[in-house]
Scaffold this motif. Structure first.
Motif, PDB file in Angstrom:
ATOM      1  N   ARG A 126     -11.190  -2.735 -10.075  1.00 36.24           N
ATOM      2  CA  ARG A 126     -10.508  -2.098  -9.122  1.00 36.24           C
ATOM      3  C   ARG A 126     -10.931  -2.909  -7.667  1.00 36.24           C
ATOM      4  O   ARG A 126     -12.256  -2.791  -7.379  1.00 36.24           O
ATOM      5  CB  ARG A 126     -10.793  -0.495  -8.749  1.00 36.24           C
ATOM      6  N   ALA A 173       0.823   8.039  -3.955  1.00 32.22           N
ATOM      7  CA  ALA A 173       0.017   8.667  -5.290  1.00 32.22           C
ATOM      8  C   ALA A 173      -0.948   9.420  -4.652  1.00 32.22           C
ATOM      9  O   ALA A 173      -1.274  10.601  -5.019  1.00 32.22           O
ATOM     10  CB  ALA A 173      -0.444   7.523  -6.162  1.00 32.22           C
ATOM     11  N   TRP A 200       0.761  -1.236  -0.176  1.00 30.24           N
ATOM     12  CA  TRP A 200      -0.151  -0.002  -0.039  1.00 30.24           C
ATOM     13  C   TRP A 200       0.794   1.149   0.074  1.00 30.24           C
ATOM     14  O   TRP A 200       0.314   2.328   0.186  1.00 30.24           O
ATOM     15  CB  TRP A 200      -0.969  -0.065   1.104  1.00 30.24           C
ATOM     16  N   THR A 244     -11.872   6.721  -6.895  1.00 28.27           N
ATOM     17  CA  THR A 244     -11.166   8.257  -6.746  1.00 28.27           C
ATOM     18  C   THR A 244     -12.003   9.332  -7.333  1.00 28.27           C
ATOM     19  O   THR A 244     -11.768   9.956  -8.098  1.00 28.27           O
ATOM     20  CB  THR A 244      -9.718   8.371  -7.412  1.00 28.27           C
ATOM     21  N   SER A 249       0.320   3.156  -3.492  1.00 26.48           N
ATOM     22  CA  SER A 249      -0.987   3.752  -3.714  1.00 26.48           C
ATOM     23  C   SER A 249      -1.070   5.182  -2.465  1.00 26.48           C
ATOM     24  O   SER A 249      -1.692   6.179  -2.941  1.00 26.48           O
ATOM     25  CB  SER A 249      -2.215   2.899  -3.572  1.00 26.48           C
TER      26      SER A 249
END
Length: 258
Positions: free
Chosen positions: A236, A33, A27, A46, A30
């Motif tokens: 996802r 990001a 993780w 998102t 992510s």
């Protein structure tokens, strides 16, 4: 991972801690990001906050992020002028959050604890928040009363969780949600997943409404999130974009302490 503290955890919370400590390296990317994105966004697709307008003005408010993971929501709250405190049961996730704090030059407290037993005084916060985190990994009959205790009068509870229909249609493996009901809605509360031995918690809307009201919350909103347009075949986690364009895969509750 050896534990250098004496957290008193429920059996499921101890298991969740072990699993998230083990998964934490997966993780980091992510989390990095999300820290780099300038504005908040919600959930697995998102969905931009500027498109859904769920948050109140948080400038100057004390916010507790219950199950903060790598801390990206706390970072967004900090940039919005709030005073966030991140809490997580996984010390490995908190280590990533501290690393990202250093990379971005942002500081806020990070506390190792379970949202089922948060170590804060009564009436310490204006907003109790969870995006996944406590919202699915903690027993709602434990963490929601704790969130109520932590809030000042008029404070808000805001949390994102998987939608009811997603949990009714999610296969017991890595396959994405389909169009068949796979488990009963009546009595839904604790789900033990056979593929990865994880445990999470999901309530039907009637039970969540009853719990929030009995705890002393007034419900302000229930937002059902729709995936943005894109490749309908993209998956996802366990949801296909085309599915999440037709049915809500995630929902955000907003409630106010009376």
């Amino acid at each position: 991972m050896s534990h250098d503290d004496d957290l008193e955890l429920s059996k499921h919370a101890a298991k969740t801690r072990e699993q998230w400590n083990a998964a934490a390296p997966d993780w980091v990317a992510s989390g990095r990001a999300a820290w780099a994105r300038p504005e908040p966004d919600w959930g697995m697709w998102t969905v931009r906050e500027s498109d859904v307008r769920i948050l109140p003005d948080v400038a100057g408010l004390d916010v507790v992020d219950l199950g903060c993971g790598t801390g990206y929501w706390s970072a967004w709250f900090h940039r919005l002028g709030a005073r966030p405190v991140g809490l997580d049961v996984s010390e490995a996730q908190l280590a990533t959050a501290r690393e990202l704090q250093r990379e971005h030059g942002i500081e806020f407290p990070l506390v190792h604890a379970s949202a089922e037993a948060p170590p804060f005084p009564d009436a310490s916060f204006d907003i109790a928040f969870s995006e996944y985190g406590a919202a699915i990994w903690c027993d709602p009959y434990a963490w929601i009363p704790q969130a109520h205790r932590l809030l000042r009068a008029g404070g808000r509870l805001i949390f994102l969780c998987n939608s009811v229909i997603a949990m009714l249609t999610a296969p017991p493996n890595d396959e994405p949600c389909g169009e068949s009901l796979l488990r009963p809605q009546f009595g839904m509360h604790r789900l033990d997943w056979p593929d990865d031995h994880s445990t999470d918690f999901h309530l039907p809307h009637s039970a969540m409404l009853a719990l929030l009201r009995a705890t002393g919350f007034e419900i302000e909103a229930l937002h059902e999130l729709r995936a943005p347009a894109g490749d309908d075949d993209e998956v996802r986690f366990f949801v296909r974009r085309g599915w999440a364009r037709r049915w809500p895969g995630e929902e955000v509750w907003v409630a106010r302490k009376a």
